[in-house]
Design an enzyme around this catalytic site. Structure first.
Site, PDB file in Angstrom:
ATOM      1  N   LYS A  58       8.464  13.582-103.923  1.00  0.00           N
ATOM      2  CA  LYS A  58       7.524  12.483-103.648  1.00  0.00           C
ATOM      3  C   LYS A  58       8.253  11.284-103.049  1.00  0.00           C
ATOM      4  O   LYS A  58       7.704  10.564-102.206  1.00  0.00           O
ATOM      5  CB  LYS A  58       6.773  12.071-104.918  1.00  0.00           C
ATOM      6  CG  LYS A  58       5.420  12.721-105.027  1.00  0.00           C
ATOM      7  CD  LYS A  58       5.425  14.140-105.543  1.00  0.00           C
ATOM      8  CE  LYS A  58       5.396  15.237-104.571  1.00  0.00           C
ATOM      9  NZ  LYS A  58       5.484  16.561-105.180  1.00  0.00           N
ATOM     10  N   ALA A 191       4.099  29.294 -97.007  1.00  0.00           N
ATOM     11  CA  ALA A 191       3.278  28.094 -96.766  1.00  0.00           C
ATOM     12  C   ALA A 191       2.476  27.762 -98.021  1.00  0.00           C
ATOM     13  O   ALA A 191       1.269  27.543 -97.966  1.00  0.00           O
ATOM     14  CB  ALA A 191       2.354  28.305 -95.569  1.00  0.00           C
ATOM     15  N   GLY A 192       3.167  27.747 -99.169  1.00  0.00           N
ATOM     16  CA  GLY A 192       2.530  27.332-100.420  1.00  0.00           C
ATOM     17  C   GLY A 192       2.722  25.837-100.612  1.00  0.00           C
ATOM     18  O   GLY A 192       3.028  25.101 -99.665  1.00  0.00           O
ATOM     19  N   VAL A 247       8.807  38.004 -93.605  1.00  0.00           N
ATOM     20  CA  VAL A 247      10.192  37.872 -93.146  1.00  0.00           C
ATOM     21  C   VAL A 247      11.000  39.084 -93.609  1.00  0.00           C
ATOM     22  O   VAL A 247      10.971  39.450 -94.784  1.00  0.00           O
ATOM     23  CB  VAL A 247      10.815  36.564 -93.673  1.00  0.00           C
ATOM     24  CG1 VAL A 247      12.292  36.481 -93.337  1.00  0.00           C
ATOM     25  CG2 VAL A 247      10.061  35.363 -93.099  1.00  0.00           C
ATOM     26  N   GLY A 279       8.107  30.756-104.073  1.00  0.00           N
ATOM     27  CA  GLY A 279       7.631  30.727-105.454  1.00  0.00           C
ATOM     28  C   GLY A 279       8.772  30.521-106.440  1.00  0.00           C
ATOM     29  O   GLY A 279       9.937  30.381-106.039  1.00  0.00           O
ATOM     30  N   ARG A 280       8.430  30.491-107.730  1.00  0.00           N
ATOM     31  CA  ARG A 280       9.423  30.211-108.767  1.00  0.00           C
ATOM     32  C   ARG A 280       9.300  31.251-109.875  1.00  0.00           C
ATOM     33  O   ARG A 280       8.240  31.827-110.082  1.00  0.00           O
ATOM     34  CB  ARG A 280       9.204  28.796-109.329  1.00  0.00           C
ATOM     35  CG  ARG A 280       9.365  27.733-108.247  1.00  0.00           C
ATOM     36  CD  ARG A 280       9.177  26.337-108.794  1.00  0.00           C
ATOM     37  NE  ARG A 280      10.127  25.989-109.813  1.00  0.00           N
ATOM     38  CZ  ARG A 280      11.368  25.551-109.593  1.00  0.00           C
ATOM     39  NH1 ARG A 280      11.815  25.405-108.356  1.00  0.00           N
ATOM     40  NH2 ARG A 280      12.168  25.243-110.596  1.00  0.00           N
ATOM     41  N   ASP A 320       6.710  25.765-117.596  1.00  0.00           N
ATOM     42  CA  ASP A 320       6.799  26.788-116.545  1.00  0.00           C
ATOM     43  C   ASP A 320       7.225  28.158-117.066  1.00  0.00           C
ATOM     44  O   ASP A 320       7.043  29.159-116.376  1.00  0.00           O
ATOM     45  CB  ASP A 320       7.844  26.374-115.490  1.00  0.00           C
ATOM     46  CG  ASP A 320       7.287  25.390-114.468  1.00  0.00           C
ATOM     47  OD1 ASP A 320       6.198  24.852-114.686  1.00  0.00           O
ATOM     48  OD2 ASP A 320       7.977  25.157-113.444  1.00  0.00           O
ATOM     49  N   ALA A 328       3.987  19.978-113.873  1.00  0.00           N
ATOM     50  CA  ALA A 328       4.666  19.170-114.882  1.00  0.00           C
ATOM     51  C   ALA A 328       3.707  18.717-115.982  1.00  0.00           C
ATOM     52  O   ALA A 328       4.009  18.818-117.181  1.00  0.00           O
ATOM     53  CB  ALA A 328       5.307  17.964-114.209  1.00  0.00           C
ATOM     54  N   HIS A 452     -17.609  -0.989-103.942  1.00  0.00           N
ATOM     55  CA  HIS A 452     -17.666  -0.926-102.477  1.00  0.00           C
ATOM     56  C   HIS A 452     -16.753  -1.997-101.888  1.00  0.00           C
ATOM     57  O   HIS A 452     -16.778  -3.125-102.365  1.00  0.00           O
ATOM     58  CB  HIS A 452     -19.090  -1.170-101.995  1.00  0.00           C
ATOM     59  CG  HIS A 452     -19.191  -1.228-100.490  1.00  0.00           C
ATOM     60  ND1 HIS A 452     -19.089  -0.099 -99.706  1.00  0.00           N
ATOM     61  CD2 HIS A 452     -19.340  -2.280 -99.646  1.00  0.00           C
ATOM     62  CE1 HIS A 452     -19.193  -0.454 -98.433  1.00  0.00           C
ATOM     63  NE2 HIS A 452     -19.343  -1.768 -98.365  1.00  0.00           N
TER      64      HIS A 452
END
Ligand code: FAD
Ligand code: AMP
Length: 475
Positions: A58, A191-192, A247, A279-280, A320, A328, A452
């Protein structure tokens, strides 16, 4: 005799450190074993998220967005700039400072909460003992006794044989946060979520980015109308996303030669750097002794029930390393739940309202079910959409791309899913989560006053649109 704690947490990422703080708040003596060593050689708390994940990505996304704004967006506001220069080293150094400040902050919180930080690799032995081996190989292993053990060892990037990392030209997401200059041509496998975020960073800084995605569908877990809108935007920005591209081989020479196969046969691209983002996988290596019968599931994740209890009494697993989205905040909430349960209190995680965010530009965020999931399950629904381009605030911001889509049950009107692609989607999704937690209907959201001009008016109008009464659109 082994030093004893009420709770030993193995892993100090957002799942483990949050669990430890809550355990300590609830009066339990707590220790955290963590083996992470930052690139400066210092042990660091915070796990993947703070050191090489959410936070550094980030930080770079924000820096690169500022650079892109100055170069491409300020003119529309009547602001002319001179020659803009990029200092990649300074950008990376700023990212490192953000990381260090935050990981140092966790160490301070540990002190304040009297949590012992055991620096090294943790291994679960029988009888809820934990062996800790110093991460740097110095010193001998020590054994500690726990009343309860929480496994929070997280995950690491998946490697593929077709593109072995060399740490220089072919890297994973860790390496993609450390480039010293902007690669002219950047290839990304996958492309994740992470591939798109990394691709956005380097594309904004000037790389020509090609993403090779094995699947034919763009972002399958995302509502496909939102995904299509996002894809169009990304392609307009110059990201070259190739689908059905598997690939097969990547060779490092002067450049990286990437071979892949798609429906038209064998293909090849030349890039200066290649990031592998496929991926992980869970960190369970050398995690438990041979005589410890900890059950893993078919994907190698620690097997747990809805309260994160493993098959071993007094041993929990969170984050995870267990089923569910690798996010997270999901791990942190599991950490709080487990701490509460150990303390004899009620604890619960509502897996149906976990918000997801992809921090591209525009951002993508969602909570609850997608249209394709509801169709597959045969659930009847109504949906309403509203484009940001029709809100005053988005127009004032020159942020016209994107929309909000709200899906509600056809009979009860209960909100089943909210899907956003657009400016500050990451912040807007919080309203959807609150609404869904309180079992709101689209009518409830439609009757709530939204300030608004704000982006949240798109949420309001999308809710009105479910019953075809949006004000600023032809329903
Ligand atoms: P981790 O953060 O992986 O922490 C586990 C810790 O345990 C690590 O420090 C590890 O070294 C240590 N460990 C492992 N095994 C042992 C052992 N046997 N003994 C001692 N220590 C051990 N998620 C979001 O929600 N938002 C985002 O924006 C986001 N962005 C991301 C960007 C990138 C580039 C990446 C890679 C990930 C991102 N994620 C994001 C995912 C997020 O980082 C993970 O979901 C989160 O870190 C998981 O937390 P955890 O505590 O389960 O594990
Ligand atoms: P995520 O699960 O969000 O991290 O995304 C990883 C992406 O990598 C998924 O979309 C996979 O389809 C993709 N992927 C996995 N293996 C390959 C491969 N060999 N070539 C191209 N894409 C791949």
């Amino acid at each position: 005799m082994a030093k004893a704690f009420d709770v030993i947490v193995i892993g100090g990422g957002p799942a483990g450190y949050v669990a430890a703080i809550r355990c300590s708040q609830l009066g339990m003596t707590t220790a955290v074993v963590d083996d992470f060593v930052y690139k400066d050689g210092e042990p660091a708390l915070g796990g993947t998220c703070l050191n090489v994940g959410c936070i550094p990505s980030k930080a770079l996304l924000d820096s690169s967005e500022q650079y892109h704004k100055v170069n491409h967006e300020l003119e529309a506001h009547g602001i002319k700039t001179g020659k803009v220069q990029l200092d990649v080293g300074a950008m990376i150094a700023r990212k490192d400072r953000v990381v260090k400040d935050l990981t140092g902050g966790i160490a301070q919180l540990f002190k304040a909460n009297k949590i012992e930080w055991l620096k090294g690799h943790g291994k679960l032995l029988s009888g809820k003992q934990v062996e800790v081996t110093p991460a740097d190989g110095s010193g001998k292993a020590e054994v500690y006794q726990a009343e309860h053990v929480i496994i929070a060892t997280g995950s690491k990037p998946i490697d593929i044989d077709a593109a072995p990392l060399d740490g220089e030209r072919i890297v994973n997401s860790d390496g993609a946060l450390e480039f010293t200059d902007v690669p002219k041509r950047l290839g990304i496998i996958g492309a994740g979520v992470i591939g798109l975020e990394m691709g956005s960073v380097w594309s904004r800084l000037g790389s020509k980015v090609t993403l090779l995605e094995a699947q034919d569908t763009f972002l399958p877990p995302v509502d496909q109308r939102v995904a299509k809108m996002a894809q169009k935007e990304f392609e307009r920005q110059g990201l070259d996303i190739r689908f059905g591209a598997r690939v097969t081989n990547a060779k490092v020479g002067k450049t990286v030669s990437v071979h892949y196969e798609d429906k038209d046969g064998k293909q090849n691209i030349q890039v200066d750097k290649l990031i592998v983002c496929v991926g992980r996988r869970p960190n369970t290596g050398n995690l438990f002794a041979e005589d410890v019968d900890l059950l893993l599931d078919e994907r190698g994740l620690v097997n747990v029930d809805e309260h994160c209890r493993t098959n071993l009494p007094g041993v929990y697993a969170i984050g995870d390393v267990v089923r569910g989205p690798m996010l997270a905040h999901k791990g942190s909430e599991e950490g709080v739940m487990v701490a509460e349960l150990i303390a004899g209190r009620p604890g619960h995680v509502n897996y149906d309202t976990i918000p997801w965010v992809i921090y591209t530009h525009p951002e993508i965020a969602w909570a609850g079910k997608t249209e394709q999931q509801l169709k597959a399950a045969g659930v009847p629904f109504n949906s309403g959409t509203f484009n940001f381009g029709a809100t005053g605030r988005a127009r004032a911001m020159e942020e016209k791309a994107g929309m909000v889509k709200i899906i509600a049950h056809k009979e009860t009107d209960r909100i089943l899913g909210v899907h956003i692609v657009g400016p500050q989607a990451s912040e807007l999704i919080a309203e959807a989560v609150v609404a869904m937690e309180f079992h709101a209907s689209s009518e409830d959201l439609a009757r709530i006053i939204h300030a608004h001009p704000t982006l949240s008016e798109a949420m309001h109008e999308a809710a009105l649109s479910v019953s075809k009464r949006a004000i600023h659109k032809a329903n």
